[in-house]
Design an enzyme around this catalytic site. Structure first.
Site, PDB file in Angstrom:
ATOM      1  N   HIS A  17     -11.643 -27.766 -22.478  1.00 18.50           N
ATOM      2  CA  HIS A  17     -12.686 -27.030 -21.748  1.00 18.50           C
ATOM      3  C   HIS A  17     -14.019 -27.383 -22.423  1.00 18.50           C
ATOM      4  O   HIS A  17     -14.693 -26.531 -22.989  1.00 18.50           O
ATOM      5  CB  HIS A  17     -12.374 -25.531 -21.768  1.00 18.50           C
ATOM      6  CG  HIS A  17     -13.087 -24.729 -20.726  1.00 18.50           C
ATOM      7  ND1 HIS A  17     -12.444 -23.936 -19.807  1.00 18.50           N
ATOM      8  CD2 HIS A  17     -14.412 -24.579 -20.451  1.00 18.50           C
ATOM      9  CE1 HIS A  17     -13.329 -23.323 -19.026  1.00 18.50           C
ATOM     10  NE2 HIS A  17     -14.541 -23.710 -19.404  1.00 18.50           N
ATOM     11  N   TYR A  29     -16.243 -20.677  -6.956  1.00 14.50           N
ATOM     12  CA  TYR A  29     -17.387 -19.788  -7.138  1.00 14.50           C
ATOM     13  C   TYR A  29     -18.293 -19.676  -5.926  1.00 14.50           C
ATOM     14  O   TYR A  29     -18.939 -18.674  -5.719  1.00 14.50           O
ATOM     15  CB  TYR A  29     -18.229 -20.241  -8.346  1.00 14.50           C
ATOM     16  CG  TYR A  29     -17.511 -19.974  -9.661  1.00 14.50           C
ATOM     17  CD1 TYR A  29     -17.622 -18.741 -10.289  1.00 14.50           C
ATOM     18  CD2 TYR A  29     -16.688 -20.932 -10.236  1.00 14.50           C
ATOM     19  CE1 TYR A  29     -16.952 -18.463 -11.466  1.00 14.50           C
ATOM     20  CE2 TYR A  29     -16.014 -20.664 -11.417  1.00 14.50           C
ATOM     21  CZ  TYR A  29     -16.145 -19.429 -12.028  1.00 14.50           C
ATOM     22  OH  TYR A  29     -15.467 -19.154 -13.185  1.00 14.50           O
ATOM     23  N   ARG A  36      -5.152 -17.119 -19.446  1.00 10.13           N
ATOM     24  CA  ARG A  36      -5.460 -18.554 -19.563  1.00 10.13           C
ATOM     25  C   ARG A  36      -6.558 -18.736 -20.603  1.00 10.13           C
ATOM     26  O   ARG A  36      -7.640 -18.172 -20.460  1.00 10.13           O
ATOM     27  CB  ARG A  36      -5.906 -19.086 -18.194  1.00 10.13           C
ATOM     28  CG  ARG A  36      -6.410 -20.489 -18.250  1.00 10.13           C
ATOM     29  CD  ARG A  36      -6.909 -21.018 -16.896  1.00 10.13           C
ATOM     30  NE  ARG A  36      -7.626 -22.233 -17.151  1.00 10.13           N
ATOM     31  CZ  ARG A  36      -8.890 -22.474 -16.822  1.00 10.13           C
ATOM     32  NH1 ARG A  36      -9.577 -21.588 -16.131  1.00 10.13           N
ATOM     33  NH2 ARG A  36      -9.463 -23.589 -17.148  1.00 10.13           N
ATOM     34  N   GLU A  45      -9.934 -19.676 -11.816  1.00 11.18           N
ATOM     35  CA  GLU A  45     -11.216 -19.037 -12.164  1.00 11.18           C
ATOM     36  C   GLU A  45     -11.864 -18.528 -10.885  1.00 11.18           C
ATOM     37  O   GLU A  45     -11.918 -19.240  -9.877  1.00 11.18           O
ATOM     38  CB  GLU A  45     -12.213 -20.011 -12.807  1.00 11.18           C
ATOM     39  CG  GLU A  45     -11.950 -20.329 -14.244  1.00 11.18           C
ATOM     40  CD  GLU A  45     -13.043 -21.171 -14.872  1.00 11.18           C
ATOM     41  OE1 GLU A  45     -14.209 -21.089 -14.436  1.00 11.18           O
ATOM     42  OE2 GLU A  45     -12.708 -21.922 -15.795  1.00 11.18           O
ATOM     43  N   GLU A  90     -12.376 -28.489 -15.040  1.00  6.37           N
ATOM     44  CA  GLU A  90     -13.574 -28.886 -14.304  1.00  6.37           C
ATOM     45  C   GLU A  90     -14.165 -30.203 -14.789  1.00  6.37           C
ATOM     46  O   GLU A  90     -15.295 -30.233 -15.312  1.00  6.37           O
ATOM     47  CB  GLU A  90     -14.614 -27.752 -14.368  1.00  6.37           C
ATOM     48  CG  GLU A  90     -14.083 -26.446 -13.798  1.00  6.37           C
ATOM     49  CD  GLU A  90     -15.119 -25.308 -13.829  1.00  6.37           C
ATOM     50  OE1 GLU A  90     -16.249 -25.542 -14.283  1.00  6.37           O
ATOM     51  OE2 GLU A  90     -14.798 -24.202 -13.388  1.00  6.37           O
ATOM     52  N   ASN A 117     -10.770 -23.572  -9.330  1.00  8.16           N
ATOM     53  CA  ASN A 117     -11.847 -22.704  -9.800  1.00  8.16           C
ATOM     54  C   ASN A 117     -12.870 -22.616  -8.678  1.00  8.16           C
ATOM     55  O   ASN A 117     -13.501 -23.614  -8.327  1.00  8.16           O
ATOM     56  CB  ASN A 117     -12.500 -23.284 -11.059  1.00  8.16           C
ATOM     57  CG  ASN A 117     -11.530 -23.340 -12.239  1.00  8.16           C
ATOM     58  OD1 ASN A 117     -10.382 -22.917 -12.125  1.00  8.16           O
ATOM     59  ND2 ASN A 117     -11.984 -23.862 -13.350  1.00  8.16           N
TER      60      ASN A 117
HETATM   61  O1  IFM Z   1     -18.258 -20.114 -17.638  1.00  5.78           O
HETATM   62  C1  IFM Z   1     -17.883 -21.132 -16.761  1.00  5.78           C
HETATM   63  C2  IFM Z   1     -16.569 -21.751 -17.179  1.00  5.78           C
HETATM   64  O2  IFM Z   1     -16.643 -22.236 -18.482  1.00  5.78           O
HETATM   65  C3  IFM Z   1     -16.203 -22.881 -16.277  1.00  5.78           C
HETATM   66  N1  IFM Z   1     -16.247 -22.469 -14.889  1.00  5.78           N
HETATM   67  C4  IFM Z   1     -17.412 -21.776 -14.429  1.00  5.78           C
HETATM   68  C5  IFM Z   1     -17.720 -20.620 -15.346  1.00  5.78           C
HETATM   69  C6  IFM Z   1     -18.971 -19.878 -14.851  1.00  5.78           C
HETATM   70  O3  IFM Z   1     -20.068 -20.722 -14.889  1.00  5.78           O
END
Ligand code: IFM
Length: 462
Positions: free
Chosen positions: A122, A297, A78, A365, A167, A295
């Site tokens: 992005h 985290y 991606r 992500e 995002e 995505n």
């Molecule tokens: O690096 C970023 C990415 O550009 C978008 N999502 C989170 C990642 C980590 O911060």
């Protein structure tokens, strides 16, 4: 018990990157400036004064990078297209050299049997559009639809899977409320307006691409996190409802239910004028999609602090939530300070599966920043990242076992790269990049991921 945690046949094993974070060649090949070129040049905005001017030099080294991906056995890659490389002014004629770069990249991937996945935006808005108002202006949504149609027209013979925005919460709220991302605006109402225009842009682009043909498998990438109250009390529960509202539901509801959540409109108290969003906008935003990119985290744990002012205070991305505290736990953290919580991933995927219409999901992500350092042998032992990826893939597997239609996983990121306001200090790659020489060294996590891909899953029982 097989001793292995295997994923379904056809599960997509991928890695992800974005244009500004790796391409470099910021002033080459006819590329125009983006808001990140401008922002990064302002002293104090990016750690170390770093910029994406050279980044991982992927523009020149993409063949080496696709060979690396092939060596890992990736099924999909991606990447994002840089709008200012394709349309230096953000509108008008396209730059043929820009489109050629992405054609060559896609061809190189296809030669290696790797499926290209394209994200159209992005965060690198052409500066010329920012000069006309950027995402605070509705006009930008129409420009994005034209750009999306141009890229789709040029790459549709090579690329099947498309996502519009990456995002949008970050683009809107980090960029226009906290001001820690480009364009560096600090105004809550502008941030909410930008969020709406980003969603309208998504909707109009979807229409424009589908008007060309019925081909694209289309979706969007949202950063979504579970939000947990710090206690059983009603005030903390309400704080969690509000943060979930401005972070997750502000995007999920218009996309998948056709309206902004009523409670969030009340919380925002008229900021950004969302309640006036017309039926046309909402219908465009809610156009059916083929997939949702998730995505993930971290998880947020929040507590109510009624003694803090709800509005006002220092610039924060958490609009109209100045009275909410983000509570730290004793979970292990990445070097960015983000708490590591794999259980948030299966919780999130199960929630999406039950609360929103059934749609194929992909984790587009997931990854961790650590301060990796090559050892004396030149290897990069990144056990903490391996633990992180292993834990999150097990969570993804649990979600599938729980009935979620999860079809793939893209590690963030393939390469160490420009981590926005953090510059190059934070390394997310499974491949180490020595920036002065641009030498690539697969970290131990890359080898670990290659084995997982080859096995179709993880060693050890679920
Ligand atoms: O690096 C970023 C990415 O550009 C978008 N999502 C989170 C990642 C980590 O911060």
């Amino acid at each position: 018990m097989t001793g292995e945690t295997l994923f379904p046949a056809g599960f997509v094993w991928g890695a992800a990157t974005s244009a500004y974070q790796i391409e470099g060649a910021a002033a080459q090949g006819g590329r125009g400036p983006s808001i990140w070129d401008t922002f990064a040049r302002v002293p104090g905005r990016v750690a170390g004064g770093h910029t994406g001017e050279v980044a991982a030099d992927h523009y020149h080294r993409y063949r080496q990078d696709t060979a690396l991906m092939a060596d890992l056995g990736l099924g999909a890659y991606r990447f994002s297209v840089a709008w200012p490389r394709v349309q230096p002014e953000g509108r008008g004629p396209v730059n043929p050299q820009g489109l050629d770069f992405y054609r060559r990249l896609a061809d190189s991937l296809l030669e290696h049997g790797i499926e290209p996945w394209v994200t159209l935006y992005h965060w690198d808005l052409p500066q010329a559009l920012q000069d006309r108002g950027g995402w605070a202006s509705r006009e930008t949504a129409g420009r994005f639809a034209d750009y999306a149609a141009a890229v789709y027209g040029a790459l549709r013979d090579r690329v099947a899977n498309w996502t519009t925005l990456n995002e949008p919460w970050c683009a809107a709220f980090l960029g226009h409320a906290a001001g820690i991302h480009a364009p560096g605006v600090q105004d809550p109402a502008t941030a909410v307006r930008a969020a709406h225009h980003l969603l309208v842009a998504h909707g109009q682009a979807t229409r424009a691409m589908r008007a060309i043909d019925a081909g694209p498998r289309l979706g969007i990438n949202l950063n979504l996190d579970p939000v947990t109250p710090a206690s059983d009390g009603p005030a903390d529960a309400d704080a969690a409802r509000r943060i979930d509202g401005v972070y997750n539901r502000l995007f999920l509801d218009p996309l998948f239910r056709g309206s902004y959540p009523a409670d969030v409109l009340v919380d925002l108290g008229g900021l950004g004028g969302l309640e006036e969003a017309g039926d046309d906008d909402l219908a465009a935003i809610a156009a059916p999609l083929d997939l949702l990119g998730v995505n993930y985290y971290r998880r947020w744990v929040v507590a109510a602090r009624p003694e803090w002012p709800r509005l006002g205070g220092p610039p924060s991305p958490w609009v109209a939530a100045g009275d909410v505290e983000f509570v730290a736990s004793d979970r292990p953290r990445t070097d960015l300070g983000w708490e590591i919580d794999p259980s948030g991933l299966d919780e999130l995927l199960l929630r999406l599966h039950t609360e929103y219409p059934s749609l194929p999901l992909y984790v587009t992500e997931n990854g961790a920043a650590f301060d990796d350092v090559p050892d004396a042998q030149g290897l990069v032992p990144d056990q903490a990242r391996i633990r992180f990826l292993d834990g999150h893939l097990r969570a993804a597997h649990r979600a599938i076992q729980g009935g979620v239609d999860l079809r793939g996983y893209f590690v963030w990121s393939l390469l160490d790269n420009f981590e926005w306001a953090e510059g190059y200090a934070m390394r997310f790659g499974i491949v180490y990049v020595d920036f002065p020489t641009q030498r690539r060294t697969p970290k131990d996590s890359a080898r670990w991921y290659r084995e997982a891909i080859a096995r179709g899953g993880l060693n050890g029982s679920p």
